[in-house]
Design a protein around this motif. Structure first.
Motif, short mmCIF file in Angstrom:
data_model
loop_
_atom_site.label_atom_id
_atom_site.label_comp_id
_atom_site.label_asym_id
_atom_site.label_seq_id
_atom_site.Cartn_x
_atom_site.Cartn_y
_atom_site.Cartn_z
N ILE A 291 4.64 -4.81 6.98
CA ILE A 291 3.51 -5.63 7.43
C ILE A 291 2.29 -5.45 6.54
O ILE A 291 1.62 -6.42 6.19
CB ILE A 291 3.17 -5.27 8.89
N SER A 292 1.98 -4.20 6.16
CA SER A 292 0.80 -3.95 5.33
C SER A 292 0.90 -4.68 4.00
O SER A 292 -0.06 -5.32 3.54
CB SER A 292 0.63 -2.45 5.09
N SER A 293 2.07 -4.60 3.37
CA SER A 293 2.26 -5.29 2.09
C SER A 293 2.17 -6.80 2.27
O SER A 293 1.62 -7.51 1.43
CB SER A 293 3.62 -4.91 1.49
N ILE B 165 0.35 -8.35 4.42
CA ILE B 165 -1.06 -8.70 4.58
C ILE B 165 -1.73 -8.82 3.21
O ILE B 165 -2.53 -9.73 2.97
CB ILE B 165 -1.77 -7.66 5.46
N ILE B 166 -1.40 -7.90 2.32
CA ILE B 166 -1.99 -7.94 0.97
C ILE B 166 -1.54 -9.21 0.24
O ILE B 166 -2.33 -9.84 -0.47
CB ILE B 166 -1.61 -6.68 0.18
N GLY C 155 -7.12 -3.84 -0.02
CA GLY C 155 -6.20 -2.70 -0.08
C GLY C 155 -6.87 -1.36 -0.20
O GLY C 155 -6.23 -0.32 0.05
N LYS D 216 -5.25 1.59 -1.80
CA LYS D 216 -4.00 2.11 -1.23
C LYS D 216 -2.83 1.21 -1.58
O LYS D 216 -1.67 1.63 -1.50
CB LYS D 216 -4.13 2.23 0.29
N PHE D 217 -3.14 -0.03 -1.93
CA PHE D 217 -2.10 -0.98 -2.30
C PHE D 217 -2.45 -1.61 -3.64
O PHE D 217 -3.61 -1.97 -3.88
CB PHE D 217 -1.96 -2.10 -1.24
#
Length: 422
Positions: free
Chosen positions: A245-247, A249-250, A286, A289-290
């Motif tokens: 999910i986090s990726s 979102i990016i 991010g 962090k990303f």
């Protein structure tokens, strides 16, 4: 004279009556009668004792029978209570397979737990009083036996309490997983909107075919294609570190930044400028962090050229006249620093040229022996299928990667775009 019983004959001989044909004297006859009377008394005593023994045995057997019936009813009540309790939790779980609101889940679970506690209370009362009002231990059963039975029932109650706690936790976990699954499904549906829905994109000067396969419900790969003024064409391929999910979102933030630049810059848009704006967006979203690698290209059919900029992404391949080369361009990944400079480079294109953009999920895909597919294999494979239509070349690469991977699950998202210049 009829034959008499041997035992009677012995008793008569003891009394001196050897000759049974001659009548005995008075004294001997009295002894015979006394002996017979004594025998009758013994028989009567034995019969009385036997009767008392039978009555006692019958009473004890009846008491044992009643005890067994009581234990049977008690165990039956225990089983019914367990079944009712499990039904309560089954109904609660079935009614919340895909909960719409966490509050509803908590309310249902709380109700189920209260009903379950009530059932446990009924079960506990069974352990303190036997069914049918029998509170005393039956005849033949000592207090220790009754206490042992109550302890067994109480142990069942304790185990049911623990079972109830585990079932409650299971319901909460199930609700959370169902909720997360819904979120993942929504996120995946949104991410699918970030990549072109067309299987093959065809323009007068260019034909493209793509493949997008996330390793999880939500991936970190994305790519986009847009028509620009003057017949120019924009392609962007990106890869966020990780997947989930986090990726996802990016990737959404990157796509939004790309669309903003494309909408407002229009004729003045350049790949380098696009990467600079996307870098600021990903850096803010991010927070370092990303990171995202990205390759942005603008194809200009009027000039017969393609301008490209790269942010740490694998270099695209160009095949011309069966010769393959990489289109190199340097730049650090997006989101690594608040300000980063990217430069654009331009290459001339000819009719029949084949282009391939891909993410590292293709080249770093591993087989069951942990061997990577590698860029060497990809270069050789693309060179051999570059003369085919883009969709045929794409299918050949996807099939080769799938055969190489075998039964092993994907470790990273896989994206590739094949284009052919007309």
């Amino acid at each position: 004279m009829a034959e008499i019983d041997p035992l009677l004959a012995r008793q008569l001989r003891r009394l001196g009556l050897e000759d049974l044909d001659a009548p005995p004297d008075k004294e001997t006859w009295h002894k015979v009668v006394a002996r017979i009377s004594e025998h009758y008394r013994h028989v009567a005593d034995d019969r009385s004792l036997l009767t008392r023994s039978l009555d006692l045995s019958t009473n004890e057997m009846g008491a044992l029978h009643r005890q067994l019936l009581a234990e049977r009813d008690r165990l039956r009540s225990v089983v019914v209570a367990i079944g009712d309790a499990l039904t309560i939790f089954h109904d609660a779980a079935s009614s919340q397979v895909e909960p719409s609101r966490p509050i509803e889940v908590g309310s249902t679970i709380s109700t189920a737990k209260r009903r379950f506690a009530s059932k446990l209370g009924e079960l506990f009362s069974l352990s303190s009083a036997a069914p049918d009002g029998a509170t005393q231990a039956p005849a033949g059963q000592d207090a220790a036996g009754a206490s042992g039975s109550d302890e067994a029932i109480n142990e069942v109650r304790v185990q049911l309490v623990a079972l109830g706690d585990r079932l409650v936790q299971l319901l909460y976990d199930t609700a959370e997983k169902a909720s997360l699954k819904k979120q993942l499904e929504v996120a995946r549906a949104v991410q699918q909107m970030l990549v072109p829905s067309e299987d093959v994109i065809e323009r007068p000067s260019l034909r493209l075919a793509s493949h997008f396969q996330p390793a999880a419900e939500c991936g970190g790969d994305w790519w986009t294609f847009h028509d620009l003024p003057d017949g120019r064409l924009l392609t962007v391929v990106g890869d966020v570190t990780g997947h989930g999910i986090s990726s996802a979102i990016i990737t959404g933030a990157a796509k939004a930044a790309c669309d903003v630049v494309r909408t407002f810059a229009r004729e003045a848009i350049s790949p380098a400028q696009l990467l600079r704006v996307m870098n600021c967006s990903i850096f803010e979203a991010g927070q370092q962090k990303f990171l995202m690698t990205c390759a942005a290209c603008i194809f200009d059919p009027g000039a017969g050229s393609m301008t490209l900029a790269n942010a740490g992404h694998p270099f695209p391949y160009l095949v011309r006249n069966n010769a393959i080369r990489q289109l190199a361009a340097q730049g650090e990944p997006l989101g690594a620093a608040s300000s980063a400079e990217y430069t654009s480079s331009t290459v001339a294109l000819e009719g029949g040229d084949a282009l391939l953009w891909f993410t590292d999920g293709v080249t770093e895909c591993e087989n069951e022996s942990s061997e990577q597919f590698s860029e060497k294999r990809l270069r050789s494979l693309f060179q051999s299928v570059a003369a085919c239509a883009p969709e045929e070349a794409r299918d050949a690469i996807v099939a080769a990667v799938s055969r190489f991977r075998g039964e092993r699950a994907l470790d990273d998202d896989v994206t590739l775009v094949v284009a052919r210049v007309r």
